[in-house]
Design a protein around this motif. Structure first.
Motif, PDB file in Angstrom:
ATOM      1  N   LEU A 115     -98.094 -50.930  97.347  1.00 47.24           N
ATOM      2  CA  LEU A 115     -98.035 -52.215  96.656  1.00 47.24           C
ATOM      3  C   LEU A 115     -96.911 -52.168  95.636  1.00 47.24           C
ATOM      4  CD1 LEU A 115     -99.227 -55.012  95.843  1.00 47.24           C
ATOM      5  CD2 LEU A 115    -100.700 -53.765  94.225  1.00 47.24           C
ATOM      6  N   ALA A 173     -98.971 -47.454  94.520  1.00 45.42           N
ATOM      7  CA  ALA A 173     -98.435 -48.679  93.918  1.00 45.42           C
ATOM      8  C   ALA A 173     -97.270 -48.333  93.017  1.00 45.42           C
ATOM      9  CB  ALA A 173     -99.507 -49.416  93.124  1.00 45.42           C
ATOM     10  N   ILE A 212    -103.798 -53.688  89.494  1.00 50.41           N
ATOM     11  CA  ILE A 212    -103.195 -52.608  90.273  1.00 50.41           C
ATOM     12  C   ILE A 212    -104.222 -51.513  90.553  1.00 50.41           C
ATOM     13  CG2 ILE A 212    -101.489 -50.747  90.207  1.00 50.41           C
ATOM     14  CD1 ILE A 212     -99.655 -52.677  88.659  1.00 50.41           C
ATOM     15  N   TYR A 250    -104.523 -49.937  98.691  1.00 49.16           N
ATOM     16  CA  TYR A 250    -103.269 -49.310  99.103  1.00 49.16           C
ATOM     17  C   TYR A 250    -103.275 -47.810  98.823  1.00 49.16           C
ATOM     18  CZ  TYR A 250    -101.595 -54.128  99.318  1.00 49.16           C
ATOM     19  OH  TYR A 250    -101.445 -55.464  99.621  1.00 49.16           O
TER      20      TYR A 250
END
Length: 226
Positions: A48, A111, A139, A108
Motif C-alpha cells: 500500500l 505499506a 495504515i 497488505y
C-alpha cells in the motif's frame, strides 16, 4: 472520498503536471532500492502506497514485481500516476481517497507513506495530532500482522532552526504544534491562485511515541535530506 475544500487537493490537482520537475523527485530509483531492502519481501507481495502522488515509488516497485495499490487525495496526481504506469508497462491499482478517511478492504504485506504523502500536510483548521494519527491508524489497519511500514516526514529540528522569533508572533511558525504556514502559488486555467499551506514537523521521540500508540513497533529512525 475526498474533500474538495481541502487546499492541498486543489494545489496538487493544479501542480500535478509539473510535480516531477521538482528536484526532490530525481532519486526515485535509489529510494525504491532502499525501500525494497528495508521491506525484504519477495516479488508478488502486496504494498500500500498511502499518498502515492504521481506514483513515482509505486511504479518503481511495480517494475520490481510487487503488486501496488496507491491512494491519493488528488485526482490530478493520480492521472499522472496512471500515465507513468502505462509508460512503464506496469499495472498499479489507484484509489482516489483522503488518507485520513481511507478504510482498506484488504490487508497488505507492507505499506509506505513517503515524501509527505498526506502525512503532516494539514488544512488550516485541522488538528495535527488527530490528522496524522488517523492516517497511521488506517495504515496499521491495512497491514497484515507484523508487516513492515516505511514512513518519511518533516523534521521539527529543521523547522526550529529556520525560523526567527518574529515568525512566532506572526503565526508563520507555531512551536506548540510544530506547524509552519506558507502561501503557495500555482497556475490554473483561470490564472494564478494560491493556498495557505500548513505543514507539521516531528522530533524522533514524538514520532516514535505516536507510532507506538497506533500499534507499530519502531525498528529504525533515519535522518536524511531530499
Amino acid at each position: 472520498m475526498t474533500d474538495s475544500n481541502n487546499p492541498w487537493e486543489r494545489f496538487f490537482d493544479a501542480h500535478a503536471p509539473e510535480y516531477m520537475n521538482n528536484v526532490f523527485t530525481k532519486n526515485t530509483e535509489a529510494e525504491a532500492e532502499f525501500i525494497v531492502r528495508q521491506l525484504n519481501l519477495p516479488a508478488g507481495s502486496t504494498i500500500l502506497d498511502m499518498g502515492c502522488g504521481t506514483g513515482r515509488h509505486s511504479v518503481e516497485l511495480a517494475k520490481r514485481g510487487y503488486k501496488v495499490t496507491g491512494v491519493d487525495l488528488s485526482s490530478g496526481m493520480l492521472a499522472e500516476a496512471n500515465k507513468a504506469a502505462r509508460e512503464a508497462g506496469v499495472e498499479i491499482e489507484l484509489i482516489h481517497h483522503d488518507a485520513t478517511k481511507y478504510k482498506p478492504s484488504k490487508q497488505y504485506d507492507a505499506a509506505i507513506c513517503l515524501c509527505e504523502g498526506a502525512f503532516a500536510l494539514l488544512s488550516p483548521d485541522e488538528d495535527p495530532i488527530e490528522h496524522d494519527t488517523a492516517i497511521l491508524d488506517n495504515i496499521h489497519a491495512a497491514l497484515k500482522p507484523g508487516a513492515p511500514f516505511v514512513l518519511t516526514t518533516l523534521s521539527a529540528f529543521k523547522m526550529i532552526r529556520s525560523h526567527k522569533r518574529e515568525d512566532f508572533a506572526t503565526g508563520k511558525f507555531d512551536p506548540l504544534t510544530m506547524t509552519e504556514i506558507s502561501e503557495m502559488e500555482f497556475e490554473t486555467a483561470e490564472g494564478k491562485q494560491s493556498i495557505t499551506g500548513r505543514e507539521r514537523g516531528y522530533v524522533p521521540t514524538e514520532l516514535r511515541l505516536m507510532l507506538r500508540q497506533c500499534g507499530f513497533a519502531v525498528k529504525n529512525i533515519w535522518g536524511g535530506t531530499a
